[in-house]
Scaffold this active site. Structure first.
Site, PDB file in Angstrom:
ATOM      1  N   GLY A  37      -0.808  -4.322  -5.541  1.00  0.00           N
ATOM      2  CA  GLY A  37      -0.460  -5.278  -4.497  1.00  0.00           C
ATOM      3  C   GLY A  37       0.974  -5.728  -4.663  1.00  0.00           C
ATOM      4  O   GLY A  37       1.511  -5.735  -5.782  1.00  0.00           O
TER       5      GLY A  37
ATOM      6  N   SER B 245      -2.012  -6.952  -1.535  1.00  0.00           N
ATOM      7  CA  SER B 245      -2.945  -5.893  -1.165  1.00  0.00           C
ATOM      8  C   SER B 245      -4.098  -5.694  -2.140  1.00  0.00           C
ATOM      9  O   SER B 245      -4.971  -4.861  -1.886  1.00  0.00           O
ATOM     10  CB  SER B 245      -2.200  -4.579  -0.967  1.00  0.00           C
ATOM     11  OG  SER B 245      -1.517  -4.589   0.275  1.00  0.00           O
TER      12      SER B 245
ATOM     13  N   LYS C 204      -6.316  -1.196  -7.976  1.00  0.00           N
ATOM     14  CA  LYS C 204      -5.620  -1.462  -6.713  1.00  0.00           C
ATOM     15  C   LYS C 204      -4.337  -2.220  -7.030  1.00  0.00           C
ATOM     16  O   LYS C 204      -4.339  -3.171  -7.810  1.00  0.00           O
ATOM     17  CB  LYS C 204      -6.494  -2.287  -5.758  1.00  0.00           C
ATOM     18  CG  LYS C 204      -5.832  -2.493  -4.392  1.00  0.00           C
ATOM     19  CD  LYS C 204      -5.760  -1.209  -3.606  1.00  0.00           C
ATOM     20  CE  LYS C 204      -4.906  -1.341  -2.350  1.00  0.00           C
ATOM     21  NZ  LYS C 204      -3.446  -1.331  -2.651  1.00  0.00           N
TER      22      LYS C 204
END
Length: 273
Positions: free
Chosen positions: A217, A78, A215
């Protein structure tokens, strides 16, 4: 949560002794063996790497733990939502951060996914179905063109869908930082407005003198945390990935390790969460 998205294949990129293309030219990641103390959980070693580029010095200080792994490509999972959001905006499949993306009514294991979304909530909750829908609207051929245009990892949409989790797309920690540095300076081949918007969506926390944009993931086997901290004295970029043999139980280590290393560099307040 993402057990159906597990991918076993890994790709290795040959970049020499931790050389990578930085936004200001070629750089070298110096090994920091002392960071191994942070890659521990209950006295057991955690397999992973972290790359750091600190622009508070001239030239920027570039370092990593685990040279070989820092230039090994893995599924971005992600973290690909960062470039994928830029692609969605540029292709016009999502207008802006206010557009409502209607839930399809399919109940999924992660409760925050089971509702209408916006780009902001989809980034915050890492809502996979939103980006699967974006990929379908953009089309694989155009996605491939974008990957080549931004020189992202191994630049492929081959393999199972979603290609950024189950497919063959892969990127190294060093390459993640190269991409992030371009985004930070609005130097990617997208409009400045879209790049600024994506950076806004990435904000995790902020204080009087810093902004943390990041971010996470996870593809079931490997976890990422990538981003940067903006400080009055400069910006510190980071990209970490670790193996997650214990599944979701290992995920908190992504932030913990990164934050501890950033604390040691005086790059993040010691009282951060």
């Amino acid at each position: 949560m993402l057990s159906s998205f597990v991918r076993t294949g890994l790709a290795v990129v040959t970049l020499g002794m931790c050389h990578f293309a930085a936004s200001a030219g070629e750089g070298t990641l110096d090994e920091r063996p002392q960071w191994s103390t942070h890659f521990q959980s209950n006295g057991q070693p955690i397999t992973g790497t972290v790359a750091i580029v600190d622009t508070r010095t001239t030239p920027p200080a570039a370092a990593c733990f685990n040279h070989e792994r820092a230039t090994t490509r893995f599924s971005p999972a992600s973290t690909f939502k960062i470039p994928h959001t830029l692609i969605a905006l540029d292709a016009g499949v999502v207008r802006d951060e206010f557009e409502v993306i209607e839930w399809d009514g399919v109940e999924r294991s992660h409760t925050p996914w089971n509702q209408n979304q916006t780009l902001r909530s989809a980034m915050r909750h890492s809502t996979v179905w939103v980006y699967e829908r974006i990929a379908a609207k953009v089309g694989i051929a155009k996605e491939q063109t974008y990957l080549e245009k931004i020189n992202y990892g191994n630049r492929t949409t081959r393999g199972a869908m979603p290609f950024w989790i189950e497919g063959d797309l892969s990127i190294s920690a060093a390459e993640q930082i190269t991409f992030l540095r371009k985004l930070h300076t609005n130097s990617l081949p997208f409009s400045e407005a879209h790049q600024r918007l994506v950076k806004d969506l990435m904000i995790v926390e902020a204080g009087k003198e810093y902004i943390l944009r990041a971010k996470s993931g996870w593809n079931g086997q490997l976890g990422w945390w990538v981003g940067w901290i903006e400080l009055p004295s400069g910006t510190v970029f980071f990209a970490l990935n670790i193996d997650t043999p214990n599944g979701m139980a290992d995920l908190p280590a992504r932030e913990r390790i990164t934050r501890n290393i950033l604390n040691s560099l005086n790059a993040l307040p010691i009282n951060n969460r």
